[in-house]
Design an enzyme around this catalytic site. Structure first.
Site, PDB file in Angstrom:
ATOM      1  N   HIS A 105       7.151 107.759 -19.298  1.00 55.46           N
ATOM      2  CA  HIS A 105       6.508 109.066 -19.167  1.00 55.46           C
ATOM      3  C   HIS A 105       7.475 110.178 -18.781  1.00 55.46           C
ATOM      4  O   HIS A 105       7.047 111.309 -18.557  1.00 55.46           O
ATOM      5  CB  HIS A 105       5.385 109.005 -18.122  1.00 55.46           C
ATOM      6  CG  HIS A 105       4.263 108.092 -18.495  1.00 55.46           C
ATOM      7  ND1 HIS A 105       4.091 106.854 -17.915  1.00 55.46           N
ATOM      8  CD2 HIS A 105       3.270 108.226 -19.422  1.00 55.46           C
ATOM      9  CE1 HIS A 105       3.036 106.267 -18.444  1.00 55.46           C
ATOM     10  NE2 HIS A 105       2.511 107.071 -19.362  1.00 55.46           N
ATOM     11  N   ASP A 206      31.718  71.460  -2.186  1.00 49.09           N
ATOM     12  CA  ASP A 206      31.839  70.168  -2.862  1.00 49.09           C
ATOM     13  C   ASP A 206      33.243  69.956  -3.403  1.00 49.09           C
ATOM     14  O   ASP A 206      33.523  70.149  -4.588  1.00 49.09           O
ATOM     15  CB  ASP A 206      30.811  70.060  -3.990  1.00 49.09           C
ATOM     16  CG  ASP A 206      30.581  68.617  -4.414  1.00 49.09           C
ATOM     17  OD1 ASP A 206      31.557  67.837  -4.395  1.00 49.09           O
ATOM     18  OD2 ASP A 206      29.444  68.252  -4.746  1.00 49.09           O
ATOM     19  N   HIS A 209      33.792  66.503  -6.092  1.00 46.05           N
ATOM     20  CA  HIS A 209      33.572  66.379  -7.532  1.00 46.05           C
ATOM     21  C   HIS A 209      34.762  66.811  -8.381  1.00 46.05           C
ATOM     22  O   HIS A 209      34.810  66.531  -9.576  1.00 46.05           O
ATOM     23  CB  HIS A 209      32.348  67.213  -7.942  1.00 46.05           C
ATOM     24  CG  HIS A 209      32.624  68.689  -8.079  1.00 46.05           C
ATOM     25  ND1 HIS A 209      32.894  69.502  -7.005  1.00 46.05           N
ATOM     26  CD2 HIS A 209      32.683  69.500  -9.166  1.00 46.05           C
ATOM     27  CE1 HIS A 209      33.084  70.738  -7.414  1.00 46.05           C
ATOM     28  NE2 HIS A 209      32.974  70.778  -8.733  1.00 46.05           N
ATOM     29  N   HIS A 214      35.681  67.513 -13.194  1.00 46.13           N
ATOM     30  CA  HIS A 214      36.530  68.438 -13.946  1.00 46.13           C
ATOM     31  C   HIS A 214      37.788  67.760 -14.478  1.00 46.13           C
ATOM     32  O   HIS A 214      38.808  68.428 -14.696  1.00 46.13           O
ATOM     33  CB  HIS A 214      36.930  69.612 -13.051  1.00 46.13           C
ATOM     34  CG  HIS A 214      35.781  70.443 -12.571  1.00 46.13           C
ATOM     35  ND1 HIS A 214      34.815  70.947 -13.419  1.00 46.13           N
ATOM     36  CD2 HIS A 214      35.441  70.871 -11.321  1.00 46.13           C
ATOM     37  CE1 HIS A 214      33.933  71.647 -12.713  1.00 46.13           C
ATOM     38  NE2 HIS A 214      34.296  71.611 -11.444  1.00 46.13           N
ATOM     39  N   ASP A 370      30.122  72.548 -14.208  1.00 51.64           N
ATOM     40  CA  ASP A 370      29.203  72.673 -13.079  1.00 51.64           C
ATOM     41  C   ASP A 370      27.786  72.993 -13.539  1.00 51.64           C
ATOM     42  O   ASP A 370      26.806  72.517 -12.948  1.00 51.64           O
ATOM     43  CB  ASP A 370      29.691  73.766 -12.120  1.00 51.64           C
ATOM     44  CG  ASP A 370      30.974  73.370 -11.400  1.00 51.64           C
ATOM     45  OD1 ASP A 370      31.236  72.163 -11.271  1.00 51.64           O
ATOM     46  OD2 ASP A 370      31.720  74.281 -10.974  1.00 51.64           O
TER      47      ASP A 370
END
Length: 451
Positions: A105, A206, A209, A214, A370
Site C-alpha cells: 500500500h 565437536d 569428528h 572430514h 557437517d
C-alpha cells in the site's frame, strides 16, 4: 506453563539428551519464545553499516529484522513488517536507503523507523497518528567493540553482563588490533534440513569428528596427505592416536571455548598459509603487548572456536563467523562470514575469503559433510522406536585442568564439555520464568575480562 519437563529431557548429571528436543514441533515453538525472544542475538557488525542509511536484513529466530544506521548515526533494529498489514517493507539483503516502502500500500518509513509517508493520507484518513505507527523496534540493541546484538526482552541482563567473561576471549578477535575487526564481503548462505542445535554444538565443541567425518576433506585441503603433518588438531593419521597436550575446552556459562593453543593451527587447512602466518607473526608482539601472553601467544592464530549462546560461532584462525538461523524444528539456515583485522593486507584477506568459501561456503567441503550429519541425526527419529533413544555426551566428564584464563577448563579438544554446557544452558533458558533468569546464578569469574 509448558507441558514438557525440561529437567527430564536434559539429564546433566548423566550427560543425556532426549531425542525429542530435535524434532518435537511444540518444543521448537517454545524455543522461539524462551531462547530467541529473550537471549542477546548477533545482528551484524559496524563494518557492514559504516554510513547513515546503510542497512542489512537478518533473523532473530524466525523474525525477519532490518538493522539500519539512522540519519543520526545510531544503529537500530526493526521487525521487517509494515505497521498497516504486516507486509515486508524490505526485500533486499543489504543496501543503503533513506526509506523503506511497503510494496502493498506504499506506506514509507524513514531509516530511523518513523512512518514518513502514507499515500492519500489526507483524503482517506481522519484518525491516523503517524507517531504511533512506526516500524516495531527490537527492544534493545547494544554494541560490543563493533559487534551489534539485539534482544526482544525489555528487561534482563544487558549485553556486557550477558557476555560476561566470554568478552576476554572475544577480544582476541575484536581487540587484537587498534583498528578492530571487520566482516569481508557478503555471507555465504545455505539451508540444511536439520535441527538448529546440531550445527551449533558441532561447531563449538565437536573435535571428535574432524579426522573421521572430514577424512576426505583433510586429504584435499588439509595437512594429512600433503606432507605437512601426521596429525590434524592432535588426531593422528588414519584417525589413530590423540595428543591432548596444549589443547582444551572451556565452559564460561552460558558460552564456550575450544582451542588448540599452539598459535598457528588455525591456518593448517589453508592451501597457501604462508602470507597469513607471516602477517600473524608480524603482529603477534603488539597483540601480546595489548592483550597479554595468554591471548597473544596461546590463543592468537590457534584454531579457537568461540560459542556465544545460542547461535553465534566465531572460529579464530579459520577467520570465519557463523550464525545459525532456525527455520522450523527440522531446518536451519547457516550464514557464514569471512573476517579479518582491518589492518590485514589485502593479499591475506583474499586468501581468507577463498579459504572460507572452500571450507564453509555454500559448496564448502566441510559444510557439506557437517550438513549430512545434522540432517541424519535430526530425521532418524521419524520412526517411533528411534525416538526413544537418548544422545550421550559423556566424553571427558569430570576431567579438569588449570588454566590462566576465565572459565572451567578441561584438557583436549576431543572432549564434550562445550556440548554439555550448551545443553545445560538450553535447559536453563527453557526453564527460565523471565529474561532475568537466563544466566547461571553464579557466573564463573576467575579474572576480569580486561585481565
Amino acid at each position: 506453563m509448558s507441558k514438557f519437563d525440561y529437567n527430564k529431557l536434559i539429564d546433566n548429571e548423566a550427560a543425556l539428551q532426549s531425542r525429542s528436543i530435535f524434532w518435537e514441533p511444540e518444543i521448537y515453538q517454545e524455543e522461539l519464545k524462551q531462547i530467541f525472544n529473550r537471549c542477546w542475538l548477533f545482528l551484524g557488525h559496524d563494518s557492514q553499516l559504516p554510513e547513515a542509511g546503510d542497512f542489512l536484513r537478518t533473523y532473530m529466530g524466525e523474525d525477519d529484522v532490518i538493522v539500519v544506521r539512522g540519519e543520526d548515526g545510531e544503529v537500530r533494529a526493526f521487525l521487517n513488517a509494515c505497521s498497516h498489514r504486516g507486509n515486508k517493507v524490505c526485500h533486499a539483503e543489504w543496501g543503503k536507503t533513506k526509506a523503506f516502502t511497503c510494496s502493498y500500500h506504499g506506506w514509507a518509513y524513514d531509516n530511523m523507523g518513523e512512518l514518513a509517508a502514507v499515500p492519500l493520507e489526507e483524503s482517506i484518513y481522519d484518525n491516523l497518528d503517524r507517531s504511533k505507527l512506526g516500524l516495531v523496534p527490537v527492544a534493545r540493541v547494544q554494541n560490543y567493540k563493533g559487534m551489534i546484538f539485539g534482544t526482544f526482552a525489555e528487561e534482563g541482563p544487558d549485553l556486557v553482563e550477558y557476555l560476561g567473561d566470554m568478552a576476554y576471549y572475544l577480544d582476541v578477535v575484536l581487540d587484537a588490533s587498534p583498528e578492530g575487526m571487520e566482516l569481508i564481503g557478503t555471507p555465504y548462505r545455505v539451508e540444511i534440513p536439520g535441527n538448529w542445535k546440531l550445527p551449533v554444538e558441532n561447531a563449538i565443541g565437536d573435535g571428535y569428528h574432524v579426522a573421521w567425518a572430514h577424512a576426505g576433506a583433510m586429504r584435499v585441503v588439509g595437512t594429512i596427505g600433503q606432507g605437512r603433518s601426521e596429525s590434524v588438531l592432535g588426531i593422528g593419521k588414519d584417525n589413530t592416536g590423540f595428543d591432548d597436550s596444549g589443547q582444551l575446552q572451556i565452559a564460561i556459562p552460558p558460552h564456550t571455548i575450544l582451542s588448540t593453543l599452539d598459535g598457528q593451527s588455525g591456518y593448517a587447512l589453508y592451501d597457501n598459509p604462508g602470507p597469513c602466518i607471516e602477517h600473524l607473526e608480524r603482529v603477534r608482539p603488539s597483540v601480546v603487548e595489548r592483550l597479554g601472553e595468554v591471548r597473544g601467544k596461546q590463543l592468537l592464530g590457534s584454531e579457537t572456536h568461540m560459542g556465544v549462546f545460542p547461535n553465534l560461532q566465531i572460529i579464530q584462525g579459520l577467520n570465519l563467523l557463523r550464525v545459525i538461523h532456525p527455520k522450523g524444528p527440522g531446518a536451519f539456515e547457516v550464514a557464514t562470514y569471512s573476517m579479518a583485522d582491518k589492518n590485514t593486507p589485502d593479499e591475506v584477506k583474499d586468501i581468507i575469503v577463498k579459504h572460507v568459501g572452500q571450507t564453509f561456503g555454500s559448496a564448502g567441503i566441510l559444510e557439506g559433510d557437517d550438513g549430512d550429519f545434522t540432517e541424519a541425526i535430526t530425521h532418524s527419529p521419524n520412526g517411533y522406536a528411534t525416538r526413544q533413544m537418548k544422545g550421550w555426551l559423556g566424553m571427558a566428564k569430570g576431567r579438569t585442568m588449570d588454566w590462566d584464563g576465565p572459565g572451567e577448563a578441561s584438557p583436549g579438544i576431543v572432549n564434550e564439555l562445550c556440548q554439555r554446557e550448551f545443553y545445560a544452558q538450553w535447559q536453563r533458558t527453557m526453564l527460565a520464568e523471565s529474561a532475568s533468569d537466563i544466566l547461571p546464578q553464579a557466573p564463573i569469574q576467575k579474572e576480569s575480562v580486561n585481565g
